[in-house]
Motif scaffolding. Structure first.
Motif, PDB file in Angstrom:
ATOM      1  N   ALA A 244      25.437  -8.214  -9.952  1.00 24.60           N
ATOM      2  CA  ALA A 244      25.968  -7.516  -8.821  1.00 24.60           C
ATOM      3  C   ALA A 244      25.836  -8.875  -7.413  1.00 24.60           C
ATOM      4  N   PHE A 245      25.095  -9.818  -7.713  1.00 22.10           N
ATOM      5  CA  PHE A 245      24.989 -10.739  -6.625  1.00 22.10           C
ATOM      6  C   PHE A 245      26.211 -11.650  -6.883  1.00 22.10           C
ATOM      7  N   LEU A 246      26.493 -11.921  -7.965  1.00 23.83           N
ATOM      8  CA  LEU A 246      27.675 -12.837  -8.255  1.00 23.83           C
ATOM      9  C   LEU A 246      29.035 -12.294  -7.860  1.00 23.83           C
ATOM     10  N   VAL A 247      29.008 -11.038  -7.964  1.00 20.23           N
ATOM     11  CA  VAL A 247      30.404 -10.325  -7.541  1.00 20.23           C
ATOM     12  C   VAL A 247      30.435 -10.063  -5.965  1.00 20.23           C
ATOM     13  N   THR A 248      29.402  -9.688  -5.410  1.00 18.19           N
ATOM     14  CA  THR A 248      29.130  -9.459  -4.233  1.00 18.19           C
ATOM     15  C   THR A 248      28.765 -10.468  -2.909  1.00 18.19           C
ATOM     16  N   GLY A 249      27.761 -11.550  -3.505  1.00 14.39           N
ATOM     17  CA  GLY A 249      27.400 -12.490  -2.799  1.00 14.39           C
ATOM     18  C   GLY A 249      26.283 -12.144  -1.813  1.00 14.39           C
ATOM     19  N   ASP A 250      25.548 -10.971  -1.954  1.00  9.86           N
ATOM     20  CA  ASP A 250      24.610 -10.477  -0.900  1.00  9.86           C
ATOM     21  C   ASP A 250      23.636  -9.977  -1.791  1.00  9.86           C
ATOM     22  N   GLU A 251      22.470 -11.213  -1.774  1.00 13.35           N
ATOM     23  CA  GLU A 251      21.224 -10.562  -2.438  1.00 13.35           C
ATOM     24  C   GLU A 251      20.609  -9.250  -2.410  1.00 13.35           C
ATOM     25  N   GLN A 252      20.326  -9.113  -0.956  1.00  7.85           N
ATOM     26  CA  GLN A 252      19.955  -7.579  -0.860  1.00  7.85           C
ATOM     27  C   GLN A 252      20.750  -6.432  -1.441  1.00  7.85           C
ATOM     28  N   GLN A 253      22.046  -6.433  -1.135  1.00  2.00           N
ATOM     29  CA  GLN A 253      23.235  -5.570  -1.506  1.00  2.00           C
ATOM     30  C   GLN A 253      23.129  -5.526  -3.048  1.00  2.00           C
ATOM     31  N   ALA A 254      22.788  -6.470  -3.670  1.00  2.00           N
ATOM     32  CA  ALA A 254      22.916  -6.456  -5.219  1.00  2.00           C
ATOM     33  C   ALA A 254      21.811  -6.021  -5.778  1.00  2.00           C
ATOM     34  N   GLN A 255      20.561  -5.975  -5.226  1.00  2.00           N
ATOM     35  CA  GLN A 255      19.267  -5.173  -5.592  1.00  2.00           C
ATOM     36  C   GLN A 255      19.508  -3.856  -5.451  1.00  2.00           C
ATOM     37  N   ASP A 256      20.048  -3.350  -4.238  1.00  2.00           N
ATOM     38  CA  ASP A 256      20.337  -1.975  -4.239  1.00  2.00           C
ATOM     39  C   ASP A 256      21.259  -1.504  -5.183  1.00  2.00           C
ATOM     40  N   ILE A 257      22.416  -2.141  -5.258  1.00  2.00           N
ATOM     41  CA  ILE A 257      23.352  -1.881  -6.553  1.00  2.00           C
ATOM     42  C   ILE A 257      22.708  -1.568  -7.814  1.00  2.00           C
ATOM     43  N   ALA A 258      21.869  -2.434  -8.290  1.00  2.00           N
ATOM     44  CA  ALA A 258      21.287  -2.590  -9.555  1.00  2.00           C
ATOM     45  C   ALA A 258      20.316  -1.320  -9.369  1.00  2.00           C
ATOM     46  N   GLN A 259      19.824  -1.020  -8.528  1.00  2.00           N
ATOM     47  CA  GLN A 259      18.717   0.049  -8.475  1.00  2.00           C
ATOM     48  C   GLN A 259      19.689   1.371  -8.654  1.00  2.00           C
ATOM     49  N   GLU A 260      20.598   1.328  -7.883  1.00  2.00           N
ATOM     50  CA  GLU A 260      21.396   2.627  -7.864  1.00  2.00           C
ATOM     51  C   GLU A 260      22.247   2.828  -9.159  1.00  2.00           C
TER      52      GLU A 260
ATOM     53  N   ARG B  92      26.536  -2.325 -16.982  1.00  2.00           N
ATOM     54  CA  ARG B  92      27.313  -3.564 -16.320  1.00  2.00           C
ATOM     55  C   ARG B  92      28.381  -2.705 -15.761  1.00  2.00           C
ATOM     56  N   ALA B  93      29.122  -1.550 -16.529  1.00  2.00           N
ATOM     57  CA  ALA B  93      30.283  -1.125 -15.876  1.00  2.00           C
ATOM     58  C   ALA B  93      29.938  -0.263 -14.469  1.00  2.00           C
ATOM     59  N   THR B  94      28.639   0.083 -14.501  1.00  4.52           N
ATOM     60  CA  THR B  94      28.132   1.099 -13.206  1.00  4.52           C
ATOM     61  C   THR B  94      27.991  -0.067 -12.038  1.00  4.52           C
ATOM     62  N   VAL B  95      27.375  -1.309 -12.472  1.00  5.81           N
ATOM     63  CA  VAL B  95      27.168  -2.433 -11.342  1.00  5.81           C
ATOM     64  C   VAL B  95      28.380  -2.800 -10.879  1.00  5.81           C
ATOM     65  N   LEU B  96      29.660  -2.898 -11.670  1.00  6.76           N
ATOM     66  CA  LEU B  96      30.687  -3.307 -11.238  1.00  6.76           C
ATOM     67  C   LEU B  96      31.319  -2.370 -10.367  1.00  6.76           C
ATOM     68  N   ASN B  97      31.353  -1.041 -10.799  1.00  9.81           N
ATOM     69  CA  ASN B  97      31.740  -0.116 -10.072  1.00  9.81           C
ATOM     70  C   ASN B  97      31.189   0.113  -8.638  1.00  9.81           C
ATOM     71  N   LEU B  98      29.838  -0.111  -8.766  1.00  8.22           N
ATOM     72  CA  LEU B  98      29.121   0.062  -7.453  1.00  8.22           C
ATOM     73  C   LEU B  98      29.520  -1.135  -6.572  1.00  8.22           C
ATOM     74  N   SER B  99      29.577  -2.266  -7.395  1.00  7.92           N
ATOM     75  CA  SER B  99      29.982  -3.386  -6.403  1.00  7.92           C
ATOM     76  C   SER B  99      31.400  -3.421  -5.770  1.00  7.92           C
ATOM     77  N   ARG B 100      32.232  -2.811  -6.403  1.00 16.98           N
ATOM     78  CA  ARG B 100      33.726  -2.748  -5.910  1.00 16.98           C
ATOM     79  C   ARG B 100      33.785  -1.857  -4.709  1.00 16.98           C
ATOM     80  N   GLY B 101      33.078  -0.826  -5.100  1.00 17.70           N
ATOM     81  CA  GLY B 101      33.039   0.080  -3.751  1.00 17.70           C
ATOM     82  C   GLY B 101      32.233  -0.628  -2.614  1.00 17.70           C
ATOM     83  N   HIS B 102      31.212  -1.250  -2.864  1.00 18.15           N
ATOM     84  CA  HIS B 102      30.502  -2.071  -1.529  1.00 18.15           C
ATOM     85  C   HIS B 102      31.465  -2.920  -1.046  1.00 18.15           C
ATOM     86  N   LEU B 103      32.301  -3.727  -2.076  1.00 16.70           N
ATOM     87  CA  LEU B 103      33.259  -4.989  -1.278  1.00 16.70           C
ATOM     88  C   LEU B 103      34.476  -4.282  -0.718  1.00 16.70           C
TER      89      LEU B 103
END
Length: 170
Positions: free
Chosen positions: A30-46, A69-80
């Motif tokens: 999530a961090f590598l896709v979003t670039g945001d450490e806090q958001q990455a933690q939130d995405i992984a938890q979600e 992995r697929a869920t993290v990518l989908n949530l990251s895409r939504g965040h982005l």
């Protein structure tokens, strides 16, 4: 009631084990896709919460990392997408550029900015192949595309990065 408690306890223990085994990779992806450490933690938890709610429906529990992995990518895409909309609104409103949150070495920052400007699927393909070190098949599965489409995404992403990096230096 004793049998129900045993099943619930076993399921809880299995989820705890899966969490401890996979949370760090999920946050990193999530961090590598979003670039945001806090958001990455939130995405992984979600992502874990969403999968845990359907864990008993998984036909093959060994497929958990792929689902995660697929869920993290989908949530990251939504965040982005939301972030892009917010940035566009702010840009139109104030015509200011966003400020980098975590300044780093100049070349790393330049590379990250170039990576951020890539379309989502190209960026995700590069992150999955080169940062997550997934095979072409695994990366294609994560992005729900064919291996040839994955190769094309990686090739186009690398070409775009090279062109941007060479243009920025020349």
């Amino acid at each position: 009631m004793g049998a129900d408690a045993t099943v619930t306890s076993a399921r809880t223990n299995r989820l705890e084990t899966l969490y401890s085994e996979h949370i760090h990779r999920a946050v990193r992806l999530a961090f590598l896709v979003t670039g945001d450490e806090q958001q990455a933690q939130d995405i992984a938890q979600e992502a874990f919460v969403r999968i845990a709610g359907r864990f008993h429906d998984l036909r093959n529990p060994d497929a958990f990392p792929g689902y995660l992995r697929a869920t993290v990518l989908n949530l990251s895409r939504g965040h982005l997408r939301r972030l892009r909309t917010q940035r566009e609104y702010l840009r139109r409103r104030s015509e200011r550029e966003a400020v980098a949150l975590h300044p780093d070495s100049e070349s790393r920052d330049e590379m990250w900015q170039a990576l951020e400007r890539l379309p989502y699927r190209q960026r995700a393909a590069l992150v999955l192949r080169y940062y997550e070190d997934l095979s072409e098949r695994q990366a294609a599965d994560a992005l729900d595309c064919s291996v040839s489409a994955m190769k094309s995404l990686v090739t186009r992403g690398l070409q775009a990065l090279r062109a941007e990096m060479e243009g920025g230096r020349g």
